[in-house]
Design a protein around this motif. Sequence first.
Motif, PDB file in Angstrom:
ATOM      1  N   LYS A   4       0.838  -1.210   0.000  1.00  0.00           N
ATOM      2  CA  LYS A   4       0.000   0.000   0.000  1.00  0.00           C
ATOM      3  C   LYS A   4       0.873   1.260   0.000  1.00  0.00           C
ATOM      4  CE  LYS A   4      -3.623   2.208   2.708  1.00  0.00           C
ATOM      5  NZ  LYS A   4      -4.472   2.118   3.906  1.00  0.00           N
ATOM      6  N   LEU A   5       1.899   1.275   0.834  1.00  0.00           N
ATOM      7  CA  LEU A   5       2.794   2.431   0.906  1.00  0.00           C
ATOM      8  C   LEU A   5       3.659   2.545  -0.355  1.00  0.00           C
ATOM      9  CD1 LEU A   5       3.914   2.133   4.624  1.00  0.00           C
ATOM     10  CD2 LEU A   5       2.263   3.736   3.653  1.00  0.00           C
ATOM     11  N   LEU A   6       4.100   1.408  -0.879  1.00  0.00           N
ATOM     12  CA  LEU A   6       4.896   1.422  -2.112  1.00  0.00           C
ATOM     13  C   LEU A   6       4.079   1.966  -3.276  1.00  0.00           C
ATOM     14  CD1 LEU A   6       6.738  -1.986  -1.735  1.00  0.00           C
ATOM     15  CD2 LEU A   6       7.780   0.282  -1.656  1.00  0.00           C
ATOM     16  N   ARG A   7       2.801   1.641  -3.307  1.00  0.00           N
ATOM     17  CA  ARG A   7       1.936   2.149  -4.368  1.00  0.00           C
ATOM     18  C   ARG A   7       1.830   3.673  -4.299  1.00  0.00           C
ATOM     19  NH1 ARG A   7      -4.165   0.089  -5.879  1.00  0.00           N
ATOM     20  NH2 ARG A   7      -4.229   1.201  -7.836  1.00  0.00           N
ATOM     21  N   GLN A   8       1.712   4.208  -3.085  1.00  0.00           N
ATOM     22  CA  GLN A   8       1.658   5.663  -2.911  1.00  0.00           C
ATOM     23  C   GLN A   8       2.961   6.310  -3.380  1.00  0.00           C
ATOM     24  OE1 GLN A   8       0.795   6.097   1.247  1.00  0.00           O
ATOM     25  NE2 GLN A   8      -1.421   5.965   0.941  1.00  0.00           N
ATOM     26  N   LEU A   9       4.090   5.691  -3.020  1.00  0.00           N
ATOM     27  CA  LEU A   9       5.383   6.229  -3.443  1.00  0.00           C
ATOM     28  C   LEU A   9       5.530   6.180  -4.955  1.00  0.00           C
ATOM     29  CD1 LEU A   9       7.810   4.759  -0.754  1.00  0.00           C
ATOM     30  CD2 LEU A   9       6.960   7.111  -0.936  1.00  0.00           C
ATOM     31  N   PHE A  10       5.034   5.117  -5.577  1.00  0.00           N
ATOM     32  CA  PHE A  10       5.088   5.010  -7.033  1.00  0.00           C
ATOM     33  C   PHE A  10       4.290   6.141  -7.679  1.00  0.00           C
ATOM     34  CE2 PHE A  10       3.648   3.639 -11.180  1.00  0.00           C
ATOM     35  CZ  PHE A  10       4.820   3.159 -11.753  1.00  0.00           C
ATOM     36  N   GLU A  11       3.088   6.375  -7.168  1.00  0.00           N
ATOM     37  CA  GLU A  11       2.235   7.429  -7.707  1.00  0.00           C
ATOM     38  C   GLU A  11       2.858   8.813  -7.541  1.00  0.00           C
ATOM     39  OE1 GLU A  11      -1.522   6.751  -5.795  1.00  0.00           O
ATOM     40  OE2 GLU A  11      -1.963   4.998  -7.040  1.00  0.00           O
ATOM     41  N   GLU A  12       3.658   8.988  -6.489  1.00  0.00           N
ATOM     42  CA  GLU A  12       4.334  10.264  -6.243  1.00  0.00           C
ATOM     43  C   GLU A  12       5.627  10.397  -7.039  1.00  0.00           C
ATOM     44  OE1 GLU A  12       4.847  10.371  -2.015  1.00  0.00           O
ATOM     45  OE2 GLU A  12       2.687  10.443  -1.634  1.00  0.00           O
ATOM     46  N   GLY A  13       6.031   9.326  -7.730  1.00  0.00           N
ATOM     47  CA  GLY A  13       7.242   9.354  -8.532  1.00  0.00           C
ATOM     48  C   GLY A  13       8.520   9.059  -7.770  1.00  0.00           C
ATOM     49  N   VAL A  14       8.385   8.544  -6.574  1.00  0.00           N
ATOM     50  CA  VAL A  14       9.557   8.251  -5.741  1.00  0.00           C
ATOM     51  C   VAL A  14      10.229   6.947  -6.154  1.00  0.00           C
ATOM     52  CG1 VAL A  14      10.325   7.805  -3.367  1.00  0.00           C
ATOM     53  CG2 VAL A  14       8.610   9.573  -3.814  1.00  0.00           C
ATOM     54  N   LEU A  15       9.446   5.960  -6.612  1.00  0.00           N
ATOM     55  CA  LEU A  15      10.007   4.665  -7.005  1.00  0.00           C
ATOM     56  C   LEU A  15      10.369   4.664  -8.481  1.00  0.00           C
ATOM     57  CD1 LEU A  15       7.632   2.157  -5.177  1.00  0.00           C
ATOM     58  CD2 LEU A  15       9.825   3.056  -4.411  1.00  0.00           C
ATOM     59  N   LEU A  16      11.564   4.189  -8.785  1.00  0.00           N
ATOM     60  CA  LEU A  16      12.044   4.179 -10.166  1.00  0.00           C
ATOM     61  C   LEU A  16      11.922   2.810 -10.823  1.00  0.00           C
ATOM     62  CD1 LEU A  16      15.317   6.285  -9.784  1.00  0.00           C
ATOM     63  CD2 LEU A  16      13.045   7.057 -10.519  1.00  0.00           C
ATOM     64  N   SER A  17      12.233   1.744 -10.077  1.00  0.00           N
ATOM     65  CA  SER A  17      12.238   0.413 -10.668  1.00  0.00           C
ATOM     66  C   SER A  17      12.032  -0.644  -9.590  1.00  0.00           C
ATOM     67  CB  SER A  17      13.558   0.160 -11.394  1.00  0.00           C
ATOM     68  OG  SER A  17      14.632   0.192 -10.475  1.00  0.00           O
ATOM     69  N   ALA A  18      11.774  -1.865 -10.062  1.00  0.00           N
ATOM     70  CA  ALA A  18      11.611  -2.999  -9.157  1.00  0.00           C
ATOM     71  C   ALA A  18      12.389  -4.183  -9.708  1.00  0.00           C
ATOM     72  CB  ALA A  18      10.139  -3.365  -9.015  1.00  0.00           C
ATOM     73  N   SER A  19      12.876  -5.023  -8.812  1.00  0.00           N
ATOM     74  CA  SER A  19      13.560  -6.243  -9.239  1.00  0.00           C
ATOM     75  C   SER A  19      13.112  -7.403  -8.366  1.00  0.00           C
ATOM     76  CB  SER A  19      15.082  -6.071  -9.178  1.00  0.00           C
ATOM     77  OG  SER A  19      15.494  -5.775  -7.874  1.00  0.00           O
TER      78      SER A  19
END
Length: 78
Positions: A4-19
């Motif tokens: 849930k928190l990662l999704r919020q960060l993704f929407e805010e542009g904080v997350l760049l990639s996942a592995s």
Amino acid sequence: MEIKLLRQLFEEGVLLSASVAPAPMSEGKWVMTCNKANGATEHVTRVRDNHVKHYRSLVGAIADAKHIGFQEIKLIIP
């Protein structure tokens, strides 16, 4: 970090990639990490106890990555 928190960060542009990589000392299981814009990494954790989430299949990890918002992930093969 919880999905849930990662999704919020993704929407805010904080997350760049996942592995997705094999889980250490757990044969046949996988873990997912997300890379942040500041260079830090976050492991996906379980809601109930905040431990790193171990996926039994790649399909589950891919589903969570898609739910977070990623359209592509990096797969590390053992």
